[in-house]
Design an enzyme around this catalytic site. Structure first.
Site, PDB file in Angstrom:
ATOM      1  N   GLN A  70      17.146   0.982  -4.493  1.00 37.61           N
ATOM      2  CA  GLN A  70      16.146   0.030  -4.003  1.00 37.61           C
ATOM      3  C   GLN A  70      15.333  -0.546  -5.170  1.00 37.61           C
ATOM      4  O   GLN A  70      14.645   0.203  -5.870  1.00 37.61           O
ATOM      5  CB  GLN A  70      15.193   0.773  -3.060  1.00 37.61           C
ATOM      6  CG  GLN A  70      14.068  -0.070  -2.505  1.00 37.61           C
ATOM      7  CD  GLN A  70      13.111   0.759  -1.649  1.00 37.61           C
ATOM      8  OE1 GLN A  70      12.877   1.929  -1.955  1.00 37.61           O
ATOM      9  NE2 GLN A  70      12.589   0.170  -0.605  1.00 37.61           N
ATOM     10  N   GLY A  71      15.378  -1.853  -5.327  1.00 39.64           N
ATOM     11  CA  GLY A  71      14.606  -2.508  -6.398  1.00 39.64           C
ATOM     12  C   GLY A  71      13.449  -3.296  -5.819  1.00 39.64           C
ATOM     13  O   GLY A  71      13.514  -4.531  -5.756  1.00 39.64           O
ATOM     14  N   TYR A  72      12.431  -2.598  -5.379  1.00 37.67           N
ATOM     15  CA  TYR A  72      11.228  -3.251  -4.849  1.00 37.67           C
ATOM     16  C   TYR A  72      10.103  -3.217  -5.894  1.00 37.67           C
ATOM     17  O   TYR A  72       9.621  -4.245  -6.343  1.00 37.67           O
ATOM     18  CB  TYR A  72      10.733  -2.527  -3.587  1.00 37.67           C
ATOM     19  CG  TYR A  72      11.359  -2.946  -2.268  1.00 37.67           C
ATOM     20  CD1 TYR A  72      12.651  -3.444  -2.186  1.00 37.67           C
ATOM     21  CD2 TYR A  72      10.648  -2.811  -1.076  1.00 37.67           C
ATOM     22  CE1 TYR A  72      13.208  -3.790  -0.964  1.00 37.67           C
ATOM     23  CE2 TYR A  72      11.186  -3.161   0.147  1.00 37.67           C
ATOM     24  CZ  TYR A  72      12.465  -3.655   0.203  1.00 37.67           C
ATOM     25  OH  TYR A  72      13.001  -3.990   1.416  1.00 37.67           O
ATOM     26  N   SER A  73       9.651  -1.988  -6.276  1.00 35.66           N
ATOM     27  CA  SER A  73       8.443  -1.843  -7.106  1.00 35.66           C
ATOM     28  C   SER A  73       8.668  -2.406  -8.504  1.00 35.66           C
ATOM     29  O   SER A  73       9.776  -2.356  -9.056  1.00 35.66           O
ATOM     30  CB  SER A  73       8.075  -0.373  -7.244  1.00 35.66           C
ATOM     31  OG  SER A  73       7.956   0.209  -5.981  1.00 35.66           O
ATOM     32  N   GLU A  94      13.138   2.668   6.132  1.00 38.42           N
ATOM     33  CA  GLU A  94      12.843   3.667   5.091  1.00 38.42           C
ATOM     34  C   GLU A  94      11.783   4.653   5.590  1.00 38.42           C
ATOM     35  O   GLU A  94      11.913   5.870   5.411  1.00 38.42           O
ATOM     36  CB  GLU A  94      12.341   2.961   3.824  1.00 38.42           C
ATOM     37  CG  GLU A  94      11.968   3.954   2.722  1.00 38.42           C
ATOM     38  CD  GLU A  94      11.554   3.285   1.416  1.00 38.42           C
ATOM     39  OE1 GLU A  94      11.351   2.048   1.392  1.00 38.42           O
ATOM     40  OE2 GLU A  94      11.416   4.014   0.411  1.00 38.42           O
ATOM     41  N   GLU A 108      -2.508   5.644   1.924  1.00 39.82           N
ATOM     42  CA  GLU A 108      -3.626   4.702   2.122  1.00 39.82           C
ATOM     43  C   GLU A 108      -3.093   3.375   2.670  1.00 39.82           C
ATOM     44  O   GLU A 108      -3.694   2.767   3.563  1.00 39.82           O
ATOM     45  CB  GLU A 108      -4.374   4.454   0.801  1.00 39.82           C
ATOM     46  CG  GLU A 108      -5.170   5.640   0.270  1.00 39.82           C
ATOM     47  CD  GLU A 108      -4.288   6.708  -0.390  1.00 39.82           C
ATOM     48  OE1 GLU A 108      -3.130   6.407  -0.744  1.00 39.82           O
ATOM     49  OE2 GLU A 108      -4.757   7.851  -0.533  1.00 39.82           O
TER      50      GLU A 108
HETATM   51  C1  LIG Z   1       9.278   9.735  -5.220  1.00 37.80           C
HETATM   52  C2  LIG Z   1       9.186   8.236  -5.305  1.00 37.80           C
HETATM   53  C3  LIG Z   1      10.324   7.463  -5.152  1.00 37.80           C
HETATM   54  C4  LIG Z   1      10.230   6.074  -5.241  1.00 37.80           C
HETATM   55  N1  LIG Z   1      11.386   5.344  -5.139  1.00 37.80           N
HETATM   56  C5  LIG Z   1      11.324   4.008  -5.255  1.00 37.80           C
HETATM   57  C6  LIG Z   1      12.529   3.234  -5.216  1.00 37.80           C
HETATM   58  O1  LIG Z   1      13.639   3.767  -5.083  1.00 37.80           O
HETATM   59  N2  LIG Z   1      12.434   1.899  -5.331  1.00 37.80           N
HETATM   60  C7  LIG Z   1      11.233   1.262  -5.462  1.00 37.80           C
HETATM   61  O2  LIG Z   1      11.221   0.045  -5.527  1.00 37.80           O
HETATM   62  N3  LIG Z   1      10.085   1.964  -5.547  1.00 37.80           N
HETATM   63  C8  LIG Z   1      10.091   3.320  -5.449  1.00 37.80           C
HETATM   64  N4  LIG Z   1       8.925   4.052  -5.548  1.00 37.80           N
HETATM   65  C9  LIG Z   1       7.659   3.357  -5.836  1.00 37.80           C
HETATM   66  C10 LIG Z   1       6.679   3.356  -4.689  1.00 37.80           C
HETATM   67  O3  LIG Z   1       7.075   2.474  -3.673  1.00 37.80           O
HETATM   68  C11 LIG Z   1       5.300   2.978  -5.281  1.00 37.80           C
HETATM   69  O4  LIG Z   1       4.930   4.027  -6.165  1.00 37.80           O
HETATM   70  C12 LIG Z   1       4.249   2.830  -4.212  1.00 37.80           C
HETATM   71  O5  LIG Z   1       4.485   1.684  -3.422  1.00 37.80           O
HETATM   72  C13 LIG Z   1       2.825   2.764  -4.813  1.00 37.80           C
HETATM   73  O6  LIG Z   1       2.755   1.806  -5.831  1.00 37.80           O
HETATM   74  P1  LIG Z   1       2.124   2.180  -7.264  1.00 37.80           P
HETATM   75  O7  LIG Z   1       2.789   3.419  -7.754  1.00 37.80           O
HETATM   76  O8  LIG Z   1       2.212   0.970  -8.122  1.00 37.80           O
HETATM   77  O9  LIG Z   1       0.606   2.548  -6.980  1.00 37.80           O
HETATM   78  P2  LIG Z   1      -0.608   1.526  -6.797  1.00 37.80           P
HETATM   79  O10 LIG Z   1      -0.203   0.448  -5.860  1.00 37.80           O
HETATM   80  O11 LIG Z   1      -1.107   1.141  -8.148  1.00 37.80           O
HETATM   81  O12 LIG Z   1      -1.670   2.445  -6.075  1.00 37.80           O
HETATM   82  C14 LIG Z   1      -2.532   3.350  -6.788  1.00 37.80           C
HETATM   83  C15 LIG Z   1      -3.475   4.003  -5.779  1.00 37.80           C
HETATM   84  O13 LIG Z   1      -4.311   2.987  -5.166  1.00 37.80           O
HETATM   85  C16 LIG Z   1      -4.207   3.045  -3.755  1.00 37.80           C
HETATM   86  N5  LIG Z   1      -4.256   1.688  -3.192  1.00 37.80           N
HETATM   87  C17 LIG Z   1      -3.588   0.594  -3.656  1.00 37.80           C
HETATM   88  N6  LIG Z   1      -3.852  -0.476  -2.855  1.00 37.80           N
HETATM   89  C18 LIG Z   1      -4.670  -0.050  -1.865  1.00 37.80           C
HETATM   90  C19 LIG Z   1      -5.283  -0.677  -0.743  1.00 37.80           C
HETATM   91  N7  LIG Z   1      -5.071  -1.973  -0.475  1.00 37.80           N
HETATM   92  N8  LIG Z   1      -6.059   0.087   0.075  1.00 37.80           N
HETATM   93  C20 LIG Z   1      -6.271   1.414  -0.184  1.00 37.80           C
HETATM   94  N9  LIG Z   1      -5.729   2.053  -1.252  1.00 37.80           N
HETATM   95  C21 LIG Z   1      -4.922   1.348  -2.093  1.00 37.80           C
HETATM   96  C22 LIG Z   1      -2.855   3.678  -3.473  1.00 37.80           C
HETATM   97  O14 LIG Z   1      -2.833   4.304  -2.205  1.00 37.80           O
HETATM   98  C23 LIG Z   1      -2.744   4.692  -4.618  1.00 37.80           C
HETATM   99  O15 LIG Z   1      -3.436   5.869  -4.290  1.00 37.80           O
HETATM  100  C24 LIG Z   1       8.978   5.445  -5.470  1.00 37.80           C
HETATM  101  C25 LIG Z   1       7.828   6.239  -5.624  1.00 37.80           C
HETATM  102  C26 LIG Z   1       7.919   7.618  -5.558  1.00 37.80           C
HETATM  103  C27 LIG Z   1       6.672   8.444  -5.756  1.00 37.80           C
END
Ligand SMILES: Cc1cc2nc3c(=O)[nH]c(=O)nc-3n(C[C@H](O)[C@H](O)[C@H](O)COP(=O)(O)OP(=O)(O)OC[C@H]3O[C@@H](n4cnc5c(N)ncnc54)[C@H](O)[C@@H]3O)c2cc1C
Length: 403
Positions: free
Chosen positions: A132-135, A250, A388
């Protein structure tokens, strides 16, 4: 009902005759364990390959998918019988992964006939592994701000950008990615959902090492990667709706993992906690545990797990009537991952010093798996959207609360 019981007898006979003995009783309890398929798959034990091929030939790796794309064509009730019989004969799933749980259902809903014929049978047979290439480095929770550039040049696109946290990117054959095709539109309206062959020139993958000691994540870079226009799933600039639907699948997958009433080795989860406490000297066989506070916590955990398993079952029943996962999948994702974190915290406390083993003699394999699973559980409430973010979705889209 009579038909269903006849089906059950057929399944029992077939499984008894076709499942290799070497796979019976196998338990996949650790991160990334189990058969994920794909061109780079390694089969341990080797009989897992025969097990996969036998099940895939009947379409039983994807029991409810249409048979014209290689699926089993079973009704939800028949699929439930199959799951029950696999558990009764202590047989592991022949195949797991993002193909079956995420992109497959999305292709079946949004794919063109040609896309379904190209991709779905390879998923069912475990030949192609997907990631999955989302983040992106600057787009996680605010996913719609993603910046990977995608420019059209005639019959193909050129993609440039970086994805991060791509789980198992280094082991995958294809990636489903969100890319920006229209930088001047409102952010959700300029995104396209693209299927990209990872062997395309310009795709590179770098594993990232984690606290658990494993490297299940990758950074995935796209440098002038050419992708045929027919690899768009849904409409150009219309990828956001497809992306959200996939997130529903998912989140249900993640919730189902923790909502099953039984653990990976078939035991009732609650009894596992009590057994673990006894193994670590907190009570004699057949006697109540000596610590009343722990008894209370174990009972509470078991009740929460049972209630959650029943709620998941109720939602599966609703799905039989054609209900597709919507924003309520956020409820399950939130509850299941938070519950699993509580369960693993409690397990580590019950295990005492053995629950903090990392490597070396003096620790059993179960102890070491427990430590790693406890650390891994912290990520469950981040992947697929953080807790969150799920709370925000529930507030807005399920409860209808104002911003
Ligand atoms: C085990 C694991 C597997 C993963 N696998 C994939 C994958 O295969 N493909 C992929 O694309 N991604 C993957 N991810 C990425 C995952 O989707 C992101 O880590 C997640 O969406 C959070 O984004 P971030 O890490 O940039 O945190 P941020 O978005 O920077 O968030 C940091 C903190 O701020 C809080 N926050 C942010 N915005 C808000 C808001 N509006 N209201 C309240 N709180 C907020 C969050 O809850 C968090 O605590 C994976 C992550 C993990 C941990």
């Amino acid at each position: 009902m009579a038909d269903l019981e006849a089906f059950r007898s057929d399944v029992q006979r077939w499984l008894a005759a076709n499942a290799p003995d070497a796979v019976r009783g196998l338990v996949f309890a650790g991160e990334g364990d189990g058969n994920w398929g794909g061109r780079k798959a390694s089969y341990d034990p080797p009989e897992m390959k025969r097990w996969l091929e036998a099940m895939a030939a009947r379409g039983w790796t994807a029991p409810t998918w249409p048979s014209e794309y290689g699926g089993g064509g079973l009704s939800p009730d028949e699929a439930r019988v199959l799951r029950q019989e696999l558990a009764a004969q202590k047989l592991p799933p022949p195949l797991i992964g993002f193909g079956l749980e995420m992109i497959g259902p999305t292709l079946l809903r949004y794919g063109t006939e040609a896309q379904k014929r190209q991709h779905v049978p390879g998923i069912v047979r475990g030949e192609i592994r997907w990631c999955q290439g989302y983040s992106e480095p600057d787009s996680g929770s605010d996913l719609a701000s993603l910046a990977t550039r995608c420019e059209r040049r005639g019959d193909h696109f050129v993609v440039n950008g970086t994805k991060v946290w791509t789980s198992y990117g280094d082991l995958s054959d294809w990636i489903f990615a969100l890319v920006r095709t229209n930088p001047s539109a409102k952010k959700q309206d300029g995104i396209t959902f693209l299927l990209i062959d990872m062997t395309s020139p310009g795709v590179s993958v770098r594993p990232i090492k984690l606290i658990s000691g494993k490297s299940p994540f990758c950074e995935t870079r796209f440098e002038d990667v050419r992708v045929p226009v027919e690899n768009v799933l849904g409409a150009i600039d219309g990828g956001w709706g497809v992306a959200k639907a996939l997130l529903g699948f998912e989140r249900n997958m993640i919730a189902d993992t923790f909502g099953a009433s039984r653990g990976p080795s078939g035991e009732r989860r609650g009894s596992r906690l009590a057994n673990l406490a006894r193994q670590h000297g907190l009570g004699g066989e057949g006697e109540p545990l000596s610590d009343a506070v722990l008894r209370d916590e174990i009972a509470r955990n078991e009740m929460d797990e049972r209630a959650f398993a029943l709620t998941i079952q109720r939602s599966r029943d609703a799905a039989k009537a054609g209900h597709q996962p919507g924003p309520e999948s956020s409820l399950f994702k939130l509850y299941g991952t938070e519950l699993n974190k509580r369960r693993l915290e409690l397990m580590v406390r019950l295990a005492g010093p053995e629950g903090l083993g990392w490597e070396g003699p003096g620790y059993r394999d179960e102890d070491l798996t427990l430590t790693r699973n406890w650390l891994r559980s912290r990520g469950n409430s981040i992947e697929g959207g953080t807790s969150e973010v799920q709370l925000n979705i529930i507030a807005k889209r399920v409860l209808g609360l104002p911003d």
